[in-house]
Write a protein that holds these residues in place. Sequence first.
Motif, PDB file in Angstrom:
ATOM      1  N   MET A  64      10.841  17.537   3.967  1.00 28.44           N
ATOM      2  CA  MET A  64      10.184  18.836   4.104  1.00 28.44           C
ATOM      3  C   MET A  64       8.862  18.649   4.839  1.00 28.44           C
ATOM      4  SD  MET A  64      12.323  20.929   2.813  1.00 28.44           S
ATOM      5  CE  MET A  64      11.314  22.431   2.799  1.00 28.44           C
ATOM      6  N   VAL A  65       8.694  19.390   5.915  1.00 26.47           N
ATOM      7  CA  VAL A  65       7.401  19.472   6.599  1.00 26.47           C
ATOM      8  C   VAL A  65       6.918  20.896   6.368  1.00 26.47           C
ATOM      9  CG1 VAL A  65       6.162  19.250   8.767  1.00 26.47           C
ATOM     10  CG2 VAL A  65       8.113  17.776   8.311  1.00 26.47           C
ATOM     11  N   CYS A 117       5.912   9.788   8.638  1.00 26.88           N
ATOM     12  CA  CYS A 117       5.524   9.070   7.414  1.00 26.88           C
ATOM     13  C   CYS A 117       6.461   9.386   6.258  1.00 26.88           C
ATOM     14  CB  CYS A 117       4.079   9.410   7.045  1.00 26.88           C
ATOM     15  SG  CYS A 117       2.861   8.756   8.207  1.00 26.88           S
ATOM     16  N   ARG A 118       6.825  10.660   6.127  1.00 25.43           N
ATOM     17  CA  ARG A 118       7.739  11.033   5.050  1.00 25.43           C
ATOM     18  C   ARG A 118       9.117  10.403   5.258  1.00 25.43           C
ATOM     19  NH1 ARG A 118       5.883  14.905   1.672  1.00 25.43           N
ATOM     20  NH2 ARG A 118       3.977  16.005   2.292  1.00 25.43           N
ATOM     21  N   LEU A 147       0.774   9.329   0.512  1.00 21.39           N
ATOM     22  CA  LEU A 147       1.957   9.817  -0.207  1.00 21.39           C
ATOM     23  C   LEU A 147       2.331   8.896  -1.358  1.00 21.39           C
ATOM     24  CD1 LEU A 147       4.103  10.925   2.874  1.00 21.39           C
ATOM     25  CD2 LEU A 147       2.924  12.429   1.259  1.00 21.39           C
ATOM     26  N   LEU A 148       2.205   7.583  -1.139  1.00 21.66           N
ATOM     27  CA  LEU A 148       2.510   6.630  -2.212  1.00 21.66           C
ATOM     28  C   LEU A 148       1.537   6.763  -3.371  1.00 21.66           C
ATOM     29  CD1 LEU A 148       3.394   3.438  -0.135  1.00 21.66           C
ATOM     30  CD2 LEU A 148       4.967   4.812  -1.508  1.00 21.66           C
ATOM     31  N   ARG A 149       0.270   7.032  -3.062  1.00 23.56           N
ATOM     32  CA  ARG A 149      -0.743   7.142  -4.107  1.00 23.56           C
ATOM     33  C   ARG A 149      -0.615   8.446  -4.884  1.00 23.56           C
ATOM     34  NH1 ARG A 149      -6.033   5.216  -4.971  1.00 23.56           N
ATOM     35  NH2 ARG A 149      -5.184   3.252  -4.159  1.00 23.56           N
ATOM     36  N   HIS A 150      -0.144   9.508  -4.226  1.00 24.22           N
ATOM     37  CA  HIS A 150      -0.139  10.831  -4.858  1.00 24.22           C
ATOM     38  C   HIS A 150       1.276  11.333  -5.151  1.00 24.22           C
ATOM     39  CE1 HIS A 150      -4.492  11.279  -4.408  1.00 24.22           C
ATOM     40  NE2 HIS A 150      -4.335  10.702  -3.232  1.00 24.22           N
TER      41      HIS A 150
END
Length: 486
Positions: A64-65, A117-118, A147-150
Amino acid sequence: MKILFVASEVTPFAKTGGLADVAGALPKTLKAQGHDVRIMMPFYAMVEKGGMVVRKGRKSASVMVGSTEKKGFLRQASLGEIPVYLIENKEYFAREELYGTAAGDYPDNHLRFSFFCRCVLELLKKMDFRPDIIHCHDWQTALVPHLLRHERKDDPFFTKTGVIFTIHNLAYQGLFPPETLTEMGLSKACFTMDNLEYYGKINLLKGGIIASDIVTTVSEGYCREIQTEEMGCGLHGVLHQRKDDLYGILNGIDNEEWNPAIDKDIMKNYSPASLSGKVVDKVGLQRQMGLDSSTDIPLIGMVSRLVAQKGFDLICELLPKLAAAPLQLVVLGSGEERYLKPFRDAKTAGARNIAFTSGFDNGLAPRIYAGSDIFLMPSQFEPCGLGQLIAMRYGSVPIGRRTGGLADSIVDPLDGDRQPNGFLFDEFTAEALWDAISRALNAYQDRTLWKKLMRRGMACDFSWHSSAQKYLELYRKALARRGSDA
């Protein structure tokens, strides 16, 4: 160790600058040391047109963007024994250039690289490749650590994966208006001072710095400089907060690619033990560029983007002086019209000792390194610089400003007891640059001294081996924080 490099450009697939060289060379060194190294990058039109062998993969990912679902198809190539995964989406990446045109950046770059990135994270799960380390490069990949952190902080697939984030040039930060936050599908809770917010805008680079386990820059000197207000590009405070996790590692060069003893693009091969071939290369370059053939006149080379950072304000100011001096100047590069025009004007005005080629030519670049006596890099700032490292490998004596990686790799005759291999100047002025050029021209007249400078530069070890060891130490440090001992 299982190591994934995530980069927006990788030599030889797609390149605009030194980032591509690093992303193409460092993985090969790590692979040679026994690690499982893989690379992920976008599948640009440039890759397809470049004739690289790319196979269609069977994996794909829908991400999803914002509120729109976009699909990325996995393609695969190889860099020696290293798998290179290319993410295909024609809407985002089937364009002539990587980031923009002469008119400016593509207006949807935030969507293009948030999608990338996604897709990286989603495809890793589809492939069941669980990296010990994800090594990200510059703002285009900064959403991976964010994204990995959140969003994926509770995803067991990535629990023990460490993230290293390398800043190649702090001036490029991925700044976008605040409304693009939702366009990228990011939570409004991220728009805070201790996260992505930066003076009312979104700063993706800042997010990568904050969210990564360890942050690196491409030289020790640049690492120190960016923590100062003068050189920190507005992020010195953030970098200072992360000073205990911030490291500078000087880039290396690929000694197989850049080797005058075996380089097939130059006129005649040579080595430190036998420099006679370099004279042949000099005369060949002079003829190719329409200059008078003379082995006695010092030939200055430049292979560079024509932008302010690279010192072209100083070069353009000195052009009349250079045109009248007993030297030759050969410049290869593309860039801004305000810097291109003075070179065209010099030619029109009848300057017979200045030759300029616009664009980038993979064949001409090594011939300039091999054929020049002096290599010029008067950068306003220089995170690392590869040009001076390659130049020394080819026996071309560098002149650079005392900043970043130039200061870390060039030793001036005035630098105390250290053995010199080039020339440096301090103040970012045309006068200071001209003084350094004048000192180099004087030294050139002493052939014994000059050959010592040449051989000393050629003897420097700027291979990736020692830098790769430093990165491995940081990878282990990041893994230790994740409770892994890979």
